[in-house]
Design an enzyme around this catalytic site. Structure first.
Site, PDB file in Angstrom:
ATOM      1  N   LYS A  64       0.808  -1.223   0.000  1.00  0.00           N
ATOM      2  CA  LYS A  64       0.000   0.000   0.000  1.00  0.00           C
ATOM      3  C   LYS A  64       0.851   1.286   0.000  1.00  0.00           C
ATOM      4  CE  LYS A  64      -3.548  -0.703  -0.528  1.00  0.00           C
ATOM      5  NZ  LYS A  64      -4.087  -1.297  -1.809  1.00  0.00           N
ATOM      6  N   GLY A  65       2.106   1.142  -0.384  1.00  0.00           N
ATOM      7  CA  GLY A  65       2.980   2.320  -0.410  1.00  0.00           C
ATOM      8  C   GLY A  65       2.908   3.090  -1.719  1.00  0.00           C
ATOM      9  N   GLY A  66       2.338   2.436  -2.755  1.00  0.00           N
ATOM     10  CA  GLY A  66       2.321   3.044  -4.087  1.00  0.00           C
ATOM     11  C   GLY A  66       3.162   2.228  -5.063  1.00  0.00           C
ATOM     12  N   THR A  67       3.302   0.940  -4.770  1.00  0.00           N
ATOM     13  CA  THR A  67       4.176   0.064  -5.573  1.00  0.00           C
ATOM     14  C   THR A  67       3.663  -0.069  -7.014  1.00  0.00           C
ATOM     15  OG1 THR A  67       2.988  -1.864  -4.719  1.00  0.00           O
ATOM     16  CG2 THR A  67       5.020  -1.268  -3.602  1.00  0.00           C
ATOM     17  N   ARG A  68       2.344  -0.176  -7.183  1.00  0.00           N
ATOM     18  CA  ARG A  68       1.791  -0.328  -8.535  1.00  0.00           C
ATOM     19  C   ARG A  68       2.005   0.958  -9.341  1.00  0.00           C
ATOM     20  NH1 ARG A  68       1.557  -3.741 -11.978  1.00  0.00           N
ATOM     21  NH2 ARG A  68       0.745  -5.237 -10.455  1.00  0.00           N
ATOM     22  N   TYR A 256      -2.673  11.428 -10.161  1.00  0.00           N
ATOM     23  CA  TYR A 256      -2.044  11.510 -11.485  1.00  0.00           C
ATOM     24  C   TYR A 256      -2.307  10.219 -12.251  1.00  0.00           C
ATOM     25  CZ  TYR A 256       0.335  15.907 -10.855  1.00  0.00           C
ATOM     26  OH  TYR A 256       0.603  17.249 -10.696  1.00  0.00           O
ATOM     27  N   LYS A 271      -6.879   1.224  -6.474  1.00  0.00           N
ATOM     28  CA  LYS A 271      -5.860   2.200  -6.061  1.00  0.00           C
ATOM     29  C   LYS A 271      -6.512   3.567  -5.927  1.00  0.00           C
ATOM     30  CE  LYS A 271      -3.015  -1.151  -6.910  1.00  0.00           C
ATOM     31  NZ  LYS A 271      -2.370  -1.939  -5.867  1.00  0.00           N
ATOM     32  N   PRO A 274     -11.342   5.721  -1.217  1.00  0.00           N
ATOM     33  CA  PRO A 274     -11.533   6.600  -0.046  1.00  0.00           C
ATOM     34  C   PRO A 274     -11.313   5.813   1.243  1.00  0.00           C
ATOM     35  CG  PRO A 274     -13.591   6.305  -1.316  1.00  0.00           C
ATOM     36  CD  PRO A 274     -12.540   5.496  -1.999  1.00  0.00           C
ATOM     37  N   HIS A 275     -10.676   6.454   2.213  1.00  0.00           N
ATOM     38  CA  HIS A 275     -10.423   5.791   3.505  1.00  0.00           C
ATOM     39  C   HIS A 275     -11.537   6.124   4.490  1.00  0.00           C
ATOM     40  CE1 HIS A 275      -5.785   5.667   2.705  1.00  0.00           C
ATOM     41  NE2 HIS A 275      -6.481   4.964   1.851  1.00  0.00           N
TER      42      HIS A 275
HETATM   43  N1  LIG Z   1      -1.128   7.781  -9.425  1.00  0.00           N
HETATM   44  C1  LIG Z   1      -1.737   7.016  -8.528  1.00  0.00           C
HETATM   45  N2  LIG Z   1      -2.984   6.528  -8.757  1.00  0.00           N
HETATM   46  C2  LIG Z   1      -3.599   5.771  -7.813  1.00  0.00           C
HETATM   47  N3  LIG Z   1      -3.045   5.432  -6.619  1.00  0.00           N
HETATM   48  C3  LIG Z   1      -1.813   5.900  -6.362  1.00  0.00           C
HETATM   49  C4  LIG Z   1      -1.117   6.707  -7.291  1.00  0.00           C
HETATM   50  N4  LIG Z   1       0.078   7.020  -6.749  1.00  0.00           N
HETATM   51  C5  LIG Z   1       0.131   6.447  -5.554  1.00  0.00           C
HETATM   52  N5  LIG Z   1      -1.004   5.777  -5.306  1.00  0.00           N
HETATM   53  C6  LIG Z   1      -1.268   5.092  -4.052  1.00  0.00           C
HETATM   54  O1  LIG Z   1      -0.976   3.706  -4.212  1.00  0.00           O
HETATM   55  C7  LIG Z   1      -1.643   3.073  -3.116  1.00  0.00           C
HETATM   56  C8  LIG Z   1      -1.676   1.583  -3.349  1.00  0.00           C
HETATM   57  O2  LIG Z   1      -0.374   1.114  -3.121  1.00  0.00           O
HETATM   58  P1  LIG Z   1       0.160  -0.243  -3.747  1.00  0.00           P
HETATM   59  O3  LIG Z   1       0.026  -0.205  -5.218  1.00  0.00           O
HETATM   60  O4  LIG Z   1       1.526  -0.443  -3.207  1.00  0.00           O
HETATM   61  O5  LIG Z   1      -0.857  -1.298  -3.139  1.00  0.00           O
HETATM   62  S1  LIG Z   1      -0.649  -2.882  -3.062  1.00  0.00           S
HETATM   63  O6  LIG Z   1       0.203  -3.163  -1.904  1.00  0.00           O
HETATM   64  O7  LIG Z   1      -0.071  -3.338  -4.319  1.00  0.00           O
HETATM   65  O8  LIG Z   1      -2.021  -3.407  -2.864  1.00  0.00           O
HETATM   66  C9  LIG Z   1      -2.997   3.728  -3.090  1.00  0.00           C
HETATM   67  O9  LIG Z   1      -3.469   3.663  -1.767  1.00  0.00           O
HETATM   68  P2  LIG Z   1      -5.003   4.018  -1.390  1.00  0.00           P
HETATM   69  O10 LIG Z   1      -5.144   5.487  -1.687  1.00  0.00           O
HETATM   70  O11 LIG Z   1      -5.140   3.715   0.041  1.00  0.00           O
HETATM   71  O12 LIG Z   1      -5.876   3.166  -2.267  1.00  0.00           O
HETATM   72  C10 LIG Z   1      -2.707   5.159  -3.574  1.00  0.00           C
HETATM   73  O13 LIG Z   1      -2.785   6.134  -2.573  1.00  0.00           O
END
Ligand SMILES: Nc1ncnc2c1ncn2[C@@H]1O[C@H](COP(=O)(O)OS(=O)(=O)O)[C@@H](OP(=O)(O)O)[C@H]1O
Length: 308
Positions: A64-68, A256, A271, A274-275
């Site tokens: 959930k750090g933003g890996t994707r 973005y 991704k 809402p929390h």
């Molecule tokens: N550009 C963009 N678009 C959408 N989301 C973004 C983006 N950049 C970072 N994030 C943040 O990525 C969070 C999900 O993290 P991961 O991809 O590491 O999640 S996972 O561990 O693979 O499930 C996801 O967490 P949540 O907001 O809690 O859904 C996003 O805050």
């Protein structure tokens, strides 16, 4: 700008086929386009140079750090070939037993000048993963994207809540999971444990020098992706290529999104969910709990973050 795939306009506009578009685009940039402009016929060698390679870079976490987002943004770079799905090779016994041949098969096709990358956030907190990655390649370049540990925790909870609801299963409110009984925070709660970055980083630092681990600020990647990505390009030894035209802010998504030529793509609905609202007092309690762990993490990576 990078070439697009004029023969695949429909493909690129369908989110589920974005990866196919990106992979083909990378291949064209790598060899095909060059050959076209040099009017050189594809040689046997250039065709056979396209193969599945073991990764030279891995995004190890955090969940959930933003890996994707990080991987998809990097995949816009013509020198990057990214695995479309999480591989879970080093952290799951059943996969690790399948061996490196299996692991290689999970990777995308790439040209010799491309860097193959995968992301599996589960590696970061896996006790076996650091040593296993080192055994495969001690020169591996590791990316760790971190986020305010409290936000990460809430995001983690939100994901599980969502998955449970999708299967019509109940799930307690976060407050109840955090405050089981009346003895303060229940630090055994997994979402708390996963936010203890220093704890999980230590075994990686025993296996790799810090110079092999690049820490990405997940909060900055959300607010302004390009500066973080420029630092990653540098760390990975990539020619600077990502530019402001690769990203645009999507008001509806609130994040973005990505752009390659005429084609636009946002991350899927899992991704940026809402929390649920959390009581101010509980947030403060969590911040207080994490602060010493955060300080420890800062001292390990030699950098501070503006967390709660
Ligand atoms: N550009 C963009 N678009 C959408 N989301 C973004 C983006 N950049 C970072 N994030 C943040 O990525 C969070 C999900 O993290 P991961 O991809 O590491 O999640 S996972 O561990 O693979 O499930 C996801 O967490 P949540 O907001 O809690 O859904 C996003 O805050």
């Amino acid at each position: 700008d990078a070439p697009f795939l004029p023969f695949l306009p429909q493909v690129a506009s369908r989110p589920q086929l974005w990866w196919l578009h990106q992979a083909l685009r990378g291949w064209i940039l790598e060899g095909g386009a060059q050959e076209q402009s040099c009017t050189r016929k594809p040689t046997r060698n250039s065709a056979s140079s396209l193969q599945r390679r073991l990764p030279q870079g891995i995004i190890i976490g955090v969940r959930k750090g933003g890996t994707r987002a990080l991987l998809e943004m990097l995949a816009l770079h013509p020198q990057v070939a990214a695995a479309p799905a999480e591989v879970h090779f080093f952290n799951r016994e059943e996969n690790y037993r399948r061996g490196l041949g299996w692991y290689r098969q999970q990777m995308p096709f790439s040209g010799p000048g491309q860097l193959t990358m995968e992301k599996t956030p589960g590696y970061f907190s896996s006790p076996q993963a650091p040593e296993r990655v080192r055994a495969m390649d001690p020169a591996m370049r590791l990316l760790l994207i971190v986020r305010d540990p409290v936000e990460r925790l809430v995001s983690d909870y939100t994901q599980i809540l969502h998955n449970r609801r999708a299967r019509c299963k109940p799930y307690p409110p976060l407050e109840r999971l955090l405050l089981r009984g009346d003895r303060g925070l229940d630090i055994r709660y997994k979402a708390i444990q996963r936010s203890l970055y220093a704890l999980h980083l230590a075994p990686w630092l025993a296996a790799f020098p810090l110079a092999h681990i690049h820490v990405v600020d997940g909060g900055s990647l959300i607010r302004e992706p390009l500066p973080e990505l420029r630092r990653v390009e540098q760390f990975l030894g990539l020619a600077p290529s990502l530019n402001p035209d690769n990203f645009y802010f999507n008001q509806t998504k609130g994040f973005y999104c990505l752009q390659a030529g005429a084609h636009q793509h946002c991350l899927d609905d899992s991704k940026g969910r809402p929390h649920p609202p959390i009581a101010e007092q509980l947030l403060e309690q969590l911040c207080t709990y994490f602060s010493a762990h955060n300080e420890h993490f800062f001292s390990l990576v030699g950098r501070t973050f503006n967390w709660c």
